[in-house]
Design an enzyme around this catalytic site. Structure first.
Site, PDB file in Angstrom:
ATOM      1  CE  LYS A   1      -4.540  -1.773   1.706  1.00  0.00           C
ATOM      2  NZ  LYS A   1      -5.729  -1.663   2.317  1.00  0.00           N
TER       3      LYS A   1
ATOM      4  CE  LYS B   1      -6.208  -8.147  -1.340  1.00  0.00           C
ATOM      5  NZ  LYS B   1      -7.123  -8.012  -1.067  1.00  0.00           N
TER       6      LYS B   1
ATOM      7  CE  LYS C   1     -13.955  -3.457   0.992  1.00  0.00           C
ATOM      8  NZ  LYS C   1     -13.012  -3.625   1.877  1.00  0.00           N
TER       9      LYS C   1
HETATM   10  P1  ATP Z   1      -9.255  -2.911   0.071  1.00  0.00           P
HETATM   11  O1  ATP Z   1      -8.971  -3.022  -1.040  1.00  0.00           O
HETATM   12  O2  ATP Z   1     -10.006  -1.765   1.157  1.00  0.00           O
HETATM   13  O3  ATP Z   1      -8.026  -3.464   0.386  1.00  0.00           O
HETATM   14  P2  ATP Z   1     -10.218  -5.244   0.204  1.00  0.00           P
HETATM   15  O4  ATP Z   1     -11.288  -5.547  -0.964  1.00  0.00           O
HETATM   16  O5  ATP Z   1      -8.709  -6.498  -0.334  1.00  0.00           O
HETATM   17  O6  ATP Z   1     -10.002  -4.302   0.384  1.00  0.00           O
HETATM   18  P3  ATP Z   1     -10.843  -6.026   2.929  1.00  0.00           P
HETATM   19  O7  ATP Z   1     -11.046  -5.206   3.340  1.00  0.00           O
HETATM   20  O8  ATP Z   1      -8.847  -5.900   2.923  1.00  0.00           O
HETATM   21  O9  ATP Z   1     -10.768  -6.323   1.062  1.00  0.00           O
HETATM   22  O10 ATP Z   1     -10.338  -7.845   3.350  1.00  0.00           O
HETATM   23  C1  ATP Z   1     -12.215  -7.453   3.963  1.00  0.00           C
HETATM   24  C2  ATP Z   1     -11.657  -9.207   4.027  1.00  0.00           C
HETATM   25  O11 ATP Z   1     -11.636 -10.147   2.619  1.00  0.00           O
HETATM   26  C3  ATP Z   1     -10.432  -9.785   4.110  1.00  0.00           C
HETATM   27  O12 ATP Z   1     -10.600 -10.837   5.258  1.00  0.00           O
HETATM   28  C4  ATP Z   1      -9.797 -10.210   3.364  1.00  0.00           C
HETATM   29  O13 ATP Z   1      -8.754 -11.488   3.607  1.00  0.00           O
HETATM   30  C5  ATP Z   1     -10.921 -10.870   2.633  1.00  0.00           C
HETATM   31  N1  ATP Z   1     -10.385 -10.912   1.556  1.00  0.00           N
HETATM   32  C6  ATP Z   1     -10.311  -9.800   0.137  1.00  0.00           C
HETATM   33  N2  ATP Z   1      -9.650  -9.762  -0.670  1.00  0.00           N
HETATM   34  C7  ATP Z   1     -10.028 -11.045  -1.341  1.00  0.00           C
HETATM   35  C8  ATP Z   1      -9.699 -11.598  -2.363  1.00  0.00           C
HETATM   36  N3  ATP Z   1      -9.156 -11.587  -3.224  1.00  0.00           N
HETATM   37  N4  ATP Z   1      -9.761 -13.086  -2.140  1.00  0.00           N
HETATM   38  C9  ATP Z   1     -10.126 -13.510  -1.251  1.00  0.00           C
HETATM   39  N5  ATP Z   1     -10.177 -13.151   0.155  1.00  0.00           N
HETATM   40  C10 ATP Z   1     -10.163 -11.638   0.356  1.00  0.00           C
END
Ligand code: ATP
Ligand code: LTN
Length: 334
Positions: free
Chosen positions: A114, A197, A200
């Site tokens: 990040k 990965k 969102k």
């Molecule tokens: P950001 O883009 O804000 O980092 P994010 O989509 O990566 O958000 P988080 O809010 O960081 O999501 O994570 C919420 C939950 O979803 C966590 O348990 C994380 O491990 C899971 N998660 C996020 N992205 C994935 C993915 N691509 N595959 C599986 N699990 C995920």
């Protein structure tokens, strides 16, 4: 018999959650509510570690909570609340930061990713100490289980180390938690860039399947997903990351084995396979989306549920926090 505690959370970093959040986290959360005394938190204090617009943050916080409920988290059974409404999170994070090594925190890969993405001018100390706040979230509730996607494993490992360190320095205080990570489905990749990965808050939305997207948009994104030129529906993460990712999603949502899906589409093209997957996703998302939008029509009621749950969370959190203050030697108010 009291049930073991569970803690997990997501950042309100977008209007909608994505399918990785749903498969990697929410589906597990939903299923674990019977066996655990569960705490599910919208971690807004974590979200402000990168720049946020204040009015949009409030909106995204409500939307995230509504999606938890729509996906099956029951606020009458589990404790669903907003992190900043329980000040003990920030208080314990400070204490834990004093036993966290600078080098130890520097090794966290999410911070490295990040901070690189935002550049040094936009990288705050808060982003650096993000994992310490996450440790505080978990330890505050004496959680045994932390269901997360595989990207969060390193943070839960740090949490375990901090718990053990505190316990050995100040006396048995914290439960040492375990991550609960669902094998193959633990990581869903971007449909346009199947080696990254899915996230969102990604810069490009083309490869991200959002829970609240219009169904037609979701269908288009699935049909346009990157595959390869082999034309065979076969799981091979190294050689066929696109198709493998689609198979993972298909299997997770349908509850089927990957091999049975491969068999079903043997001798058929990617078009058929994608149509099948599209139908599975749309059927899963449609009711969740409808319910979330319905909940968002009455924000006063949603806010009321969240505050009542925050009261419940505060009570549990205060118990740990006062033990911690005592152990550390802080002079308590008489
Ligand atoms: P950001 O883009 O804000 O980092 P994010 O989509 O990566 O958000 P988080 O809010 O960081 O999501 O994570 C919420 C939950 O979803 C966590 O348990 C994380 O491990 C899971 N998660 C996020 N992205 C994935 C993915 N691509 N595959 C599986 N699990 C995920
Ligand atoms: N860092 C997590 C969100 C998060 C979390 C937590 C998850 C904050 N606190 C406590 C589990 C337990 C993320 O970015 N996915």
């Amino acid at each position: 018999m009291t049930k073991p505690r569970l803690f997990s959370g997501m950042q309100p970093s977008a209007d909608s959650l994505q399918i990785g959040n749903y498969i990697g986290a929410l589906m597990q959360w939903r299923g674990m509510q019977d066996d655990y005394d569960a705490f599910f938190t919208v971690v807004d204090l974590h979200a402000i570690t990168v720049p946020q617009d204040p009015a949009r943050l409030r909106e995204k916080t409500r939307r995230t909570a509504a999606q938890y409920i729509a996906a099956g988290v029951e606020p009458s059974r589990s404790t669903l609340y907003v992190q900043s409404q329980v000040p003990a999170h920030a208080e314990l994070a400070w204490i834990l930061s004093t036993i966290t090594g600078f080098g130890e925190a520097s090794r966290m890969t999410q911070f490295k990713d990040k901070s690189q993405r935002y550049g040094s001018d936009q990288t705050s100390v808060g982003l650096f100490t993000y994992p310490v706040l996450m440790a505080a979230d978990i330890l505050l509730f004496q959680a045994e289980a932390v269901p997360v996607g595989d990207d969060q494993k390193q943070h839960v490992e740090l949490t375990r180390n901090l718990a053990e360190r505190f316990n050995s320095r100040f006396g048995e205080t914290f439960t040492v938690p375990k991550p609960v990570i669902q094998g193959e489905t633990a990581r869903i990749y971007d449909l346009q860039e199947p080696t990254a990965k899915m996230s969102k808050s990604a810069d490009s939305q083309a490869g991200v399947l959002y829970l609240l997207d219009d169904i037609n948009v979701t269908a288009k994104k699935v049909m346009r997903a990157v595959t390869d030129s082999e034309g065979v529906v076969r799981y091979d993460r190294a050689e066929k990351p696109g198709v493998s990712n689609l198979l993972t999603i298909y299997a997770a949502l349908s509850g089927r084995e990957i091999s049975s899906i491969e068999d079903e589409y043997a001798g058929r093209g990617y078009g058929d396979f994608k149509k099948g997957l599209r139908d599975v996703i749309v059927a899963e998302f449609e009711p969740v989306r409808a319910r979330a939008l319905e909940l968002l029509e009455d924000t006063a009621e949603l806010d009321r549920v969240l505050s009542a749950n925050a009261d419940r969370a505060s009570e549990a959190a205060e118990e740990t926090l006062s033990a911690v203050y005592e152990r550390v030697g802080l002079l308590r108010r008489g």
